[in-house]
Design an enzyme around this catalytic site. Structure first.
Site, PDB file in Angstrom:
ATOM      1  CG  ASP A   1     -12.261  49.099  72.716  1.00  0.00           C
ATOM      2  OD1 ASP A   1     -11.152  48.840  73.218  1.00  0.00           O
ATOM      3  OD2 ASP A   1     -12.774  50.230  72.747  1.00  0.00           O
ATOM      4  N   GLY A   2     -10.350  45.848  73.066  1.00  0.00           N
ATOM      5  CA  GLY A   2      -9.040  45.346  72.657  1.00  0.00           C
ATOM      6  C   GLY A   2      -7.923  46.364  72.718  1.00  0.00           C
TER       7      GLY A   2
ATOM      8  CG  ASP B   1      22.372  31.443  55.853  1.00  0.00           C
ATOM      9  OD1 ASP B   1      23.081  31.797  56.807  1.00  0.00           O
ATOM     10  OD2 ASP B   1      21.144  31.643  55.801  1.00  0.00           O
TER      11      ASP B   1
ATOM     12  CE  LYS C   1      18.508  30.094  54.444  1.00  0.00           C
ATOM     13  NZ  LYS C   1      18.037  30.365  55.811  1.00  0.00           N
TER      14      LYS C   1
ATOM     15  NE  ARG D   1      14.176  31.795  53.777  1.00  0.00           N
ATOM     16  CZ  ARG D   1      13.714  30.907  54.661  1.00  0.00           C
ATOM     17  NH1 ARG D   1      12.566  30.275  54.444  1.00  0.00           N
ATOM     18  NH2 ARG D   1      14.398  30.636  55.749  1.00  0.00           N
TER      19      ARG D   1
ATOM     20  CG  ASP E   1      20.226  30.124  61.465  1.00  0.00           C
ATOM     21  OD1 ASP E   1      20.841  31.185  61.271  1.00  0.00           O
ATOM     22  OD2 ASP E   1      19.456  29.631  60.620  1.00  0.00           O
TER      23      ASP E   1
ATOM     24  CB  SER F   1      11.351  31.563  61.371  1.00  0.00           C
ATOM     25  OG  SER F   1      10.084  32.012  61.060  1.00  0.00           O
TER      26      SER F   1
ATOM     27  N   GLY G   1      11.614  26.518  60.660  1.00  0.00           N
ATOM     28  CA  GLY G   1      12.404  25.311  60.947  1.00  0.00           C
ATOM     29  C   GLY G   1      12.986  24.646  59.699  1.00  0.00           C
TER      30      GLY G   1
ATOM     31  CB  THR H   1      17.003  27.239  57.769  1.00  0.00           C
ATOM     32  OG1 THR H   1      16.382  28.180  56.896  1.00  0.00           O
ATOM     33  CG2 THR H   1      18.509  27.428  57.738  1.00  0.00           C
TER      34      THR H   1
HETATM   35  C1  R5P Z   1      18.159  33.524  57.611  1.00  0.00           C
HETATM   36  O1  R5P Z   1      18.385  34.555  57.116  1.00  0.00           O
HETATM   37  C2  R5P Z   1      18.155  33.315  59.082  1.00  0.00           C
HETATM   38  O2  R5P Z   1      19.435  33.408  59.585  1.00  0.00           O
HETATM   39  C3  R5P Z   1      17.551  31.992  59.435  1.00  0.00           C
HETATM   40  O3  R5P Z   1      18.328  30.981  58.838  1.00  0.00           O
HETATM   41  C4  R5P Z   1      16.162  31.868  58.929  1.00  0.00           C
HETATM   42  O4  R5P Z   1      15.432  33.016  59.177  1.00  0.00           O
HETATM   43  C5  R5P Z   1      15.472  30.686  59.521  1.00  0.00           C
HETATM   44  O5  R5P Z   1      14.181  30.643  59.036  1.00  0.00           O
HETATM   45  P1  R5P Z   1      13.415  29.279  58.887  1.00  0.00           P
HETATM   46  O6  R5P Z   1      13.452  28.595  60.204  1.00  0.00           O
HETATM   47  O7  R5P Z   1      12.015  29.695  58.498  1.00  0.00           O
HETATM   48  O8  R5P Z   1      14.072  28.510  57.795  1.00  0.00           O
END
Ligand code: R5P
Length: 298
Positions: free
Chosen positions: A37-38, A169, A192, A194, A219, A223, A225, A227
């Site tokens: 069941d996981g 940033d 930066k 967001r 960095d 995540s 990409g 940024t």
């Molecule tokens: C920001 O606070 C972090 O240092 C990274 O710049 C950020 O999390 C990168 O996220 P993503 O690749 O989604 O832009």
């Protein structure tokens, strides 16, 4: 017999083995079996007095509960001290409710994990408003290790003397500065904003000359990409001759690598805290040095 043993889950075994070998400690697996069941059945062999439990918490949701089960089983089997080494420590970015009704995941992580382990070690945890990892794991010892020495060592041979290190940033300033210093490179950071999970705008300072110079964008994590893409495009718009990227933790989907290359980024290097196609260097020595200095590996 050593009274410290490294225990590791299979998904962190590579780094855990390197850590154990480097520290001269034995290592043992944490066995995990899935019920039909996981649910996870977690099992450990008899523990020594001190345990270093290694699991990197990328894609963390299911992994966290298994870590709690492992810590509980280790305690039941003799561990007096448990140090969780989570090279990547997830759920740190949400350190407040940004919108009504949101959970503060960093606080929950601190409360829950802090009940089961005595110490927490992470490399470049995604801390912003909380600057100190001990404030997350209240009443526990905690160690946030800089990934900069590992990044600098990995990139040294690839960079020319006129390379400019760029952090995307203000928050990346400590990383950019500490990568640049041992390599005798200049560094700067962007500004930066967001606008969403996959949308940022980014500018570089007017007084920095990039014309004809190679840049290294650094960095803590990549995540989505966006940024890195925005930083690379900003550097190219200012005449940078070459763009390389290095991060401590690569969490991005494989498809994003194609976007990086299409943008003209010539290389992307990452640590092994979250194993990835971009992984090219290990965080083992950095972790060993920091934990040894605290006396946490004996
Ligand atoms: C920001 O606070 C972090 O240092 C990274 O710049 C950020 O999390 C990168 O996220 P993503 O690749 O989604 O832009």
């Amino acid at each position: 017999m050593a009274d410290t043993t490294v225990f590791t889950f299979a998904d962190s075994q590579g780094l855990a083995e390197r850590l154990a070998r480097g520290a001269g400690l034995p290592w043992r697996p944490v066995d995990v079996r899935q019920f039909p069941d996981g649910e996870s059945l977690v099992r450990v062999s008899a523990a020594t007095d001190h345990v270093v439990l290694v699991r990197s918490l990328y894609h963390p949701t299911a992994k966290i509960f298994e870590v709690l089960l492992a810590a509980s089983a280790l305690r039941d089997n003799g561990a007096k001290t448990i140090t969780l080494v989570a090279p990547y420590l997830g759920y740190m970015r949400q350190d407040k409710a940004f919108h009504d009704g949101e959970a503060v995941s960093q606080r929950v992580m601190g409360d829950v994990i802090g009940r089961y382990v005595d110490r927490v070690v992470a490399v470049e945890p995604h801390l912003h408003r909380t600057h100190d990892l001990t404030a997350v794991f209240k009443g526990r010892e905690a160690l946030a290790i800089s990934g900069a020495p590992a990044v600098a060592a990995a990139m040294a041979a690839k960079l020319s003397h006129d390379t400019v290190v760029i952090g995307p940033d203000e928050e990346s300033a400590p990383l950019a500065k500490t990568v640049a210093a041992p390599l005798n490179l200049s560094w700067t950071v962007g500004t930066k904003v967001r606008h969403g999970d996959r949308k940022v705008s980014l500018t570089l300072p007017d007084n920095v000359t990039l014309l004809g110079k190679p840049v290294l964008i650094v960095d803590d994590i990549i995540s989505s990409g966006v940024t890195i893409l925005a930083a690379a495009q900003a550097a190219q718009a200012r005449g940078a001759s070459q763009v390389r990227v290095a991060c401590v933790h690569a969490l991005f989907d494989n498809g994003v690598m194609a976007d990086f290359h299409q943008t003209g980024i010539v290389s992307v290097d990452a640590g092994d805290g979250a194993p990835h196609a971009a992984t090219s260097f290990s965080l083992d020595q950095t972790i060993i040095a920091a934990m040894t200095a605290k006396g946490w590996l004996t």
